[in-house]
Design an enzyme around this catalytic site. Structure first.
Site, PDB file in Angstrom:
ATOM      1  N   GLY A  12       3.375   9.397 -27.548  1.00  0.00           N
ATOM      2  CA  GLY A  12       2.284   8.442 -27.744  1.00  0.00           C
ATOM      3  C   GLY A  12       1.756   7.888 -26.442  1.00  0.00           C
ATOM      4  N   SER A  14      -1.224   8.781 -24.920  1.00  0.00           N
ATOM      5  CA  SER A  14      -2.658   9.002 -24.715  1.00  0.00           C
ATOM      6  C   SER A  14      -3.398   7.686 -24.494  1.00  0.00           C
ATOM      7  CB  SER A  14      -3.252   9.741 -25.917  1.00  0.00           C
ATOM      8  OG  SER A  14      -2.976   9.052 -27.119  1.00  0.00           O
ATOM      9  N   ARG A  15      -2.771   6.567 -24.867  1.00  0.00           N
ATOM     10  CA  ARG A  15      -3.413   5.254 -24.650  1.00  0.00           C
ATOM     11  C   ARG A  15      -2.350   4.157 -24.705  1.00  0.00           C
ATOM     12  NH1 ARG A  15      -4.252   3.515 -30.138  1.00  0.00           N
ATOM     13  NH2 ARG A  15      -4.128   5.313 -31.528  1.00  0.00           N
ATOM     14  N   VAL A  64       4.943  13.156 -33.831  1.00  0.00           N
ATOM     15  CA  VAL A  64       6.379  12.881 -33.649  1.00  0.00           C
ATOM     16  C   VAL A  64       7.138  12.793 -34.972  1.00  0.00           C
ATOM     17  CG1 VAL A  64       6.193  11.750 -31.399  1.00  0.00           C
ATOM     18  CG2 VAL A  64       6.015  10.371 -33.491  1.00  0.00           C
ATOM     19  N   SER A 142      10.407  -3.476 -30.610  1.00  0.00           N
ATOM     20  CA  SER A 142       9.438  -4.582 -30.658  1.00  0.00           C
ATOM     21  C   SER A 142      10.170  -5.890 -30.904  1.00  0.00           C
ATOM     22  CB  SER A 142       8.444  -4.354 -31.806  1.00  0.00           C
ATOM     23  OG  SER A 142       7.687  -5.531 -32.042  1.00  0.00           O
ATOM     24  N   TYR A 155       7.395  -2.375 -40.529  1.00  0.00           N
ATOM     25  CA  TYR A 155       7.442  -2.300 -39.056  1.00  0.00           C
ATOM     26  C   TYR A 155       8.729  -2.964 -38.530  1.00  0.00           C
ATOM     27  CZ  TYR A 155       5.623  -2.705 -34.247  1.00  0.00           C
ATOM     28  OH  TYR A 155       5.427  -2.616 -32.895  1.00  0.00           O
ATOM     29  N   LYS A 159      11.632  -1.101 -36.364  1.00  0.00           N
ATOM     30  CA  LYS A 159      11.934  -1.486 -34.981  1.00  0.00           C
ATOM     31  C   LYS A 159      13.334  -2.098 -34.849  1.00  0.00           C
ATOM     32  CE  LYS A 159       8.075  -0.132 -33.047  1.00  0.00           C
ATOM     33  NZ  LYS A 159       8.074   0.960 -32.052  1.00  0.00           N
ATOM     34  N   ILE A 188       1.539  -7.582 -26.623  1.00  0.00           N
ATOM     35  CA  ILE A 188       0.977  -6.905 -25.455  1.00  0.00           C
ATOM     36  C   ILE A 188      -0.463  -6.521 -25.796  1.00  0.00           C
ATOM     37  CG2 ILE A 188       1.280  -4.956 -23.857  1.00  0.00           C
ATOM     38  CD1 ILE A 188       3.749  -6.904 -23.980  1.00  0.00           C
ATOM     39  N   THR A 238      19.166  -3.979 -24.821  1.00  0.00           N
ATOM     40  CA  THR A 238      17.827  -4.241 -25.356  1.00  0.00           C
ATOM     41  C   THR A 238      17.132  -5.188 -24.390  1.00  0.00           C
ATOM     42  OG1 THR A 238      18.799  -4.134 -27.571  1.00  0.00           O
ATOM     43  CG2 THR A 238      16.548  -5.002 -27.410  1.00  0.00           C
TER      44      THR A 238
HETATM   45  P1  NAP Z   1      -1.439   2.046 -29.541  1.00  0.00           P
HETATM   46  O1  NAP Z   1      -2.367   1.479 -28.517  1.00  0.00           O
HETATM   47  O2  NAP Z   1      -1.829   2.004 -30.975  1.00  0.00           O
HETATM   48  O3  NAP Z   1      -1.077   3.561 -29.120  1.00  0.00           O
HETATM   49  C1  NAP Z   1      -0.205   4.303 -29.915  1.00  0.00           C
HETATM   50  C2  NAP Z   1       0.050   5.631 -29.271  1.00  0.00           C
HETATM   51  O4  NAP Z   1       0.971   6.348 -30.121  1.00  0.00           O
HETATM   52  C3  NAP Z   1      -1.186   6.508 -29.168  1.00  0.00           C
HETATM   53  O5  NAP Z   1      -1.092   7.299 -27.999  1.00  0.00           O
HETATM   54  C4  NAP Z   1      -1.101   7.381 -30.414  1.00  0.00           C
HETATM   55  O6  NAP Z   1      -1.741   8.658 -30.237  1.00  0.00           O
HETATM   56  C5  NAP Z   1       0.396   7.594 -30.501  1.00  0.00           C
HETATM   57  N1  NAP Z   1       0.877   7.968 -31.824  1.00  0.00           N
HETATM   58  C6  NAP Z   1       0.873   7.234 -32.960  1.00  0.00           C
HETATM   59  N2  NAP Z   1       1.440   7.921 -33.956  1.00  0.00           N
HETATM   60  C7  NAP Z   1       1.826   9.118 -33.442  1.00  0.00           C
HETATM   61  C8  NAP Z   1       2.462  10.255 -33.972  1.00  0.00           C
HETATM   62  N3  NAP Z   1       2.848  10.316 -35.255  1.00  0.00           N
HETATM   63  N4  NAP Z   1       2.714  11.299 -33.143  1.00  0.00           N
HETATM   64  C9  NAP Z   1       2.345  11.263 -31.837  1.00  0.00           C
HETATM   65  N5  NAP Z   1       1.726  10.214 -31.280  1.00  0.00           N
HETATM   66  C10 NAP Z   1       1.460   9.147 -32.077  1.00  0.00           C
HETATM   67  O7  NAP Z   1      -0.011   1.326 -29.494  1.00  0.00           O
HETATM   68  P2  NAP Z   1       0.650   0.419 -28.342  1.00  0.00           P
HETATM   69  O8  NAP Z   1       0.266  -0.981 -28.583  1.00  0.00           O
HETATM   70  O9  NAP Z   1       0.449   1.033 -27.015  1.00  0.00           O
HETATM   71  O10 NAP Z   1       2.190   0.539 -28.770  1.00  0.00           O
HETATM   72  C11 NAP Z   1       3.054   1.497 -28.195  1.00  0.00           C
HETATM   73  C12 NAP Z   1       4.464   1.216 -28.694  1.00  0.00           C
HETATM   74  O11 NAP Z   1       4.838  -0.115 -28.363  1.00  0.00           O
HETATM   75  C13 NAP Z   1       4.610   1.337 -30.213  1.00  0.00           C
HETATM   76  O12 NAP Z   1       5.884   1.878 -30.541  1.00  0.00           O
HETATM   77  C14 NAP Z   1       4.535  -0.113 -30.671  1.00  0.00           C
HETATM   78  O13 NAP Z   1       5.182  -0.317 -31.899  1.00  0.00           O
HETATM   79  C15 NAP Z   1       5.244  -0.817 -29.527  1.00  0.00           C
HETATM   80  N6  NAP Z   1       4.902  -2.209 -29.381  1.00  0.00           N
HETATM   81  C16 NAP Z   1       3.624  -2.620 -29.140  1.00  0.00           C
HETATM   82  C17 NAP Z   1       3.360  -3.986 -29.000  1.00  0.00           C
HETATM   83  C18 NAP Z   1       1.986  -4.513 -28.712  1.00  0.00           C
HETATM   84  O14 NAP Z   1       1.831  -5.733 -28.707  1.00  0.00           O
HETATM   85  N7  NAP Z   1       0.986  -3.688 -28.466  1.00  0.00           N
HETATM   86  C19 NAP Z   1       4.397  -4.906 -29.137  1.00  0.00           C
HETATM   87  C20 NAP Z   1       5.681  -4.453 -29.401  1.00  0.00           C
HETATM   88  C21 NAP Z   1       5.914  -3.118 -29.505  1.00  0.00           C
HETATM   89  P3  NAP Z   1      -3.032   9.079 -31.105  1.00  0.00           P
HETATM   90  O15 NAP Z   1      -4.111   8.129 -30.739  1.00  0.00           O
HETATM   91  O16 NAP Z   1      -3.287  10.482 -30.673  1.00  0.00           O
HETATM   92  O17 NAP Z   1      -2.616   8.938 -32.548  1.00  0.00           O
END
Ligand code: NAP
Length: 248
Positions: A12, A14-15, A64, A142, A155, A159, A188, A238
């Site tokens: 994941g 790509s962004r 994944v 998370s 979720y 997590k 984040i 952790t």
């Molecule tokens: P995001 O901006 O939504 O990006 C998610 C990334 O995961 C994208 O690159 C997406 O690719 C990829 N992805 C999703 N489902 C997938 C799959 N089945 N197979 C392969 N790639 C997949 O999310 P984020 O905020 O960066 O979060 C990243 C991680 O941090 C996650 O595990 C999230 O739970 C955790 N997290 C985030 C926050 C927050 O506040 N943002 C807080 C705590 C934890 P595509 O676009 O190609 O689908």
């Protein structure tokens, strides 16, 4: 930061947080395998940004939560590089609903995308890392896996499961030279949290001792530390990256 290994797969990436982890690890000299599910164009842009900065990256698209696709991807990496030194299980989704309205499919889709996929990644990487008696894996969990949250039973379960699973892998792999750790980001600023309206964002910021959301770079640097040689005696840990929001 010092790394004895040479390559890393960041799921994941790509962004969002994953893209920042990919760029940060590339800046420390690792070859980075950038993974995406739908965002091929975004993944290519991350690769280009890394290469422009003098780094080394490759793109590998797969879902994944598709076990055979994940196994094939690791095989592709081994065929290309001869090893996999590091893995970051970062890909994740949300599908929020109050529990009474949540269908079992809504629950399981998040468990599969966030927890089962991380299990597959940990197990498959451990198989290959054992051969070199070297490796480090970071699972992105998370704060919600530590505290729970209304509307996020799926979720939170996924997590929280990642944290406990990581500790179990850490124990099983401890004598094989492989470390497993988790990072628990708080709130984040990424596309995932952009979906929240301003009222929710303001109420979240009010509860954070630092009074602001974190940024992806702050999560990436904590992740890099746990992968690197600098954390060589840390496993099953952790690491909270949350501006003080949950200190328990
Ligand atoms: P995001 O901006 O939504 O990006 C998610 C990334 O995961 C994208 O690159 C997406 O690719 C990829 N992805 C999703 N489902 C997938 C799959 N089945 N197979 C392969 N790639 C997949 O999310 P984020 O905020 O960066 O979060 C990243 C991680 O941090 C996650 O595990 C999230 O739970 C955790 N997290 C985030 C926050 C927050 O506040 N943002 C807080 C705590 C934890 P595509 O676009 O190609 O689908």
């Amino acid at each position: 930061m010092k790394f004895s290994g040479k390559n890393v797969l960041v799921t994941g990436s790509s962004r969002g947080i994953g893209a920042e982890i990919a760029k940060t690890l590339a800046s420390f000299g690792l070859k980075v395998w950038i993974n995406y599910r739908n965002g091929a164009v975004e993944a290519d842009a991350v690769k280009e940004a890394i290469e422009t900065d003098g780094g080394n990256a490759a793109v590998i698209g797969f879902d994944v939560s598709d076990e055979s696709a994940f196994i094939d991807a690791i095989k592709t990496i081994i065929d290309s590089d001869g090893e996999l030194s590091y893995l970051v299980n970062n890909a994740g989704i949300t599908n929020d609903k109050l529990a009474l309205r949540m269908k079992t499919d809504d629950f399981m889709s998040v468990i599969n995308a966030n927890l089962t996929s991380s299990f597959i990644g940990c197990r498959e990487s451990m198989k290959v890392m054992r051969k070199k008696k070297f490796g480090s894996v970071v699972n992105i969990s998370s704060i919600i896996g530590e505290t729970g949250n209304a509307g996020q039973t799926n979720y939170a379960a996924s997590k929280g499961g990642v944290i406990a699973m990581t500790k179990s892998f850490a124990i099983e792999a401890a004598t094989s030279g492989i470390r497993f750790n988790s990072v628990t980001p708080g709130f984040i600023a990424t596309e995932m949290t952009n979906e929240l309206n301003d009222e929710i964002k303001n109420s979240i910021n009010a509860k954070i001792p630092m009074k602001r959301m974190g940024n992806a770079k702050e999560v990436a640097e904590a992740t890099a530390f746990l992968l690197s040689d600098h954390s060589s005696y840390i496993t099953g840990e952790t690491l909270k990256v949350n501006g003080g929001m949950n200190m328990a």
